[in-house]
Motif scaffolding. Sequence first.
Motif: not given
Length: 439
Positions: A271-282
């Motif tokens: 969940e932390y990895a997915v949230s980081i990926a979403a934040s960086l993509a944005h």
Amino acid sequence: MKPGRILVALMFVVGLIGVLVNGAAIFSRFLYTSVLLVVAAWVWTRWVSRRLTVERVSRELRANVGDVFEENYKLTNHGKLPAPWIELANLTTLPFAAGSRLFTLVMGKQTRNYTARTWLTRRGSFQLGPTRITTGDPFGLFAAVREIKPRETLIVFPMMHEVSSFPSPRGMLTGGQVIRQKSMDITPHAAGVREYVHGDAMKRIHWPTSVRRNRLMVKEFEQDPQAEVWIYLDSQEIVHHQKRHMQQEVPFHDMLLKKRPKIDLPPATLEYAVSIAASLAHYFIRQRRAVGYASAGQAFTVLRAERSERQEAKVLETLAFVNADGKLSIAGLVATQSALLPQGSSVILITPTTRPDLLHAVDDLLLRFLSPIVVLLDVKTFEGPTGTGDLVTALRERRVPVITVACGDDLSQALSEISSNFKLQELRAWQTPVSLPSI
């Protein structure tokens, strides 16, 4: 047994015994009344149940974790008989979903409306339903249950955190050598003009050339490889861990006059990895960078680099369904994709691994003149094995930007802390340290 059924049963038994033993008229009335009540209650219940409808309408079917999802309900009694009570149950798999209600005395041709609000606490896909309608007769003898199948699906994107700055290696700077490949997007590199084709955007028309040639001409652009950012998410099953936790419900009606509560991520590396990926993509798409995504779960997913809001939607929707069920390591993922990336691209590796194959992946990227950045989850804080510190030391020896994230860290602060002025030094193969951490 329900009180109404007990009363009717007593009337029937008393009436039947009285008719058989005494034969008085009052016992016959008890007997007939009980039978008529049962028949009337059954017919009433079935009649009302078949004429009840429920409509569920929501304005948005895409939302992020932490948002409030609003859904409007419309309950209508199309029959002429009143419904003494109606129970509406929302059977969706959405955690802590609101929407269940109990109504009393819904008259014929009457409509009841209400709005249900739910805090979204988990990413994924959730059907808005099924919806169960339960009603009964005034005497409490019978109850009819209907279940309405879901018609719409809500997709909850991962939680995104505001990133104020992030390392910008030299490969992300504009300029440099251009790859001679046509681009559908507008880039700083104009390649020439061509005749207008139906479907071309009006903003790409080059008016001076169109006037000279007496026909519409549009500009063509070439790709800029140094503007691409790739996000590699490690979804190998054996490297992910999570703490035991029990998620608590946050009722919306209790927070109307209070500050909006903070939704915490589940204590899981995925969940932390997915949230980081979403934040960086944005963050990078907002910076007008071309962003690509790759992960290797049960399905191998690759989204080619693009710089549009549609690309952000594709990345977020992909991340909403990511699971830690893959067999391919982060080194294997890099090995299959690094040869396809143009030189100068930036590659962000998001992983909780403590294995030395992460160093092999970084070395592979460096040898191909790519710019790796590692976001390393401290798996020990997620009740996993140790070894993160050794990897951090080895990565810093390679002059590779590395961000360590522990369970409970503020992701906005953690991702923005590293200096955006970090410059990746030129490394040759013979300069790359070869020491590997022990597991």
